[in-house]
Motif scaffolding. Structure first.
Motif, mmCIF file in Angstrom:
data_model
loop_
_atom_site.group_PDB
_atom_site.id
_atom_site.type_symbol
_atom_site.label_atom_id
_atom_site.label_comp_id
_atom_site.label_asym_id
_atom_site.label_seq_id
_atom_site.Cartn_x
_atom_site.Cartn_y
_atom_site.Cartn_z
ATOM 1 N N GLY A 42 -0.245 8.631 -1.732
ATOM 2 C CA GLY A 42 -0.963 7.423 -1.310
ATOM 3 C C GLY A 42 -0.780 7.099 0.157
ATOM 4 O O GLY A 42 0.339 6.940 0.633
ATOM 5 N N ALA A 43 -1.880 6.980 0.867
ATOM 6 C CA ALA A 43 -1.839 6.709 2.314
ATOM 7 C C ALA A 43 -1.372 5.296 2.625
ATOM 8 O O ALA A 43 -0.859 5.028 3.706
ATOM 9 N N LYS A 44 -1.544 4.367 1.690
ATOM 10 C CA LYS A 44 -1.205 2.964 1.956
ATOM 11 C C LYS A 44 0.239 2.602 1.598
ATOM 12 O O LYS A 44 0.645 1.458 1.772
ATOM 13 N N ARG A 45 1.015 3.536 1.090
ATOM 14 C CA ARG A 45 2.405 3.245 0.715
ATOM 15 C C ARG A 45 3.279 3.189 1.970
ATOM 16 O O ARG A 45 3.054 3.916 2.935
ATOM 17 N N ASP A 46 4.296 2.321 1.926
ATOM 18 C CA ASP A 46 5.249 2.176 3.030
ATOM 19 C C ASP A 46 6.283 3.293 2.915
ATOM 20 O O ASP A 46 7.160 3.265 2.048
ATOM 21 N N HIS B 29 5.538 -1.861 -2.433
ATOM 22 C CA HIS B 29 4.554 -0.913 -1.902
ATOM 23 C C HIS B 29 5.198 0.277 -1.202
ATOM 24 O O HIS B 29 4.539 1.003 -0.468
#
Length: 199
Positions: free
Chosen positions: A75-79, A102
């Motif tokens: 996932g590109a949006k994960r921290d 996240h």
């Protein structure tokens, strides 16, 4: 016991291998399977077979996945600066249900337990340490159950991670909502006091 037909006895024995399932529960499950239609029984058998053959550990976080890398790691949006270390794959699902976390995860697949002959080498500790080498990770959250084994595992990992200059935190443990102080054990009360927040 001995008067069960051999295939039924074998089915009961297999169900009884599951954690938390005793002979009575295993017997109920076996009879439930026998009451299924052939189609439903075949579907159950196929689901078990598929889970066993198509799922594998994600090479990054060690969670189970069907893809090469699990959707969370991909996932590109994960921290990517935070890793939450958990004992079991089920724990990942518990955190995901909150929709509040996240970051990334790392599944140990167990806890250090010398009494059960489980040492750090049986867990995915090497894989965790390998993830911390490139400087991306700023914080590692220890999210194990507050048991003796959970505490021992968290302390062991913290000792390995601290020299890397990465912040190591643990989940706050405290009073569950709706609980009564007079029935709360000392450890929980102490943790709730130590982890208090400003209002």
């Amino acid at each position: 016991m001995a008067n069960n037909a051999a295939p039924l006895e074998k089915l009961i024995e297999e169900f009884a291998k599951f954690p938390g399932i005793g002979r009575k529960g295993a017997t109920r499950m076996a009879y439930q399977v026998l009451s299924m239609s052939d189609e439903d029984a075949q579907s159950l058998a196929q689901a078990i077979q598929d889970a066993h053959t198509r799922l594998h550990r994600c090479p990054v976080c060690q969670n189970f996945t069907e893809q090469e890398i699990c959707p969370i790691c991909a996932g590109a949006k994960r921290d990517k600066s935070v890793i939450c270390v958990v004992e079991k794959p089920r724990d990942v699902q518990a955190f995901e249900r909150t929709r509040e976390y996240h970051g990334m995860y790392h599944v140990l697949h167990g806890l250090i337990s010398p009494m059960d002959g489980v040492g750090a080498e049986q867990l995915s500790v090497k894989e965790l340490l390998a993830r911390l080498k490139d400087g991306t990770v700023q914080e590692v959250i220890m999210a194990m159950n507050p048991t003796v084994e959970g505490e021992a595992t968290a302390m062991y990992l913290a000792k390995l991670i601290k020299p890397l200059g990465i912040r190591t935190t643990r989940l706050a443990y405290g009073l569950p909502v709706g609980s009564s102080l007079e029935y709360t054990d000392e450890t929980t009360l102490y943790r709730a006091l130590a982890g208090r927040d400003e209002l």
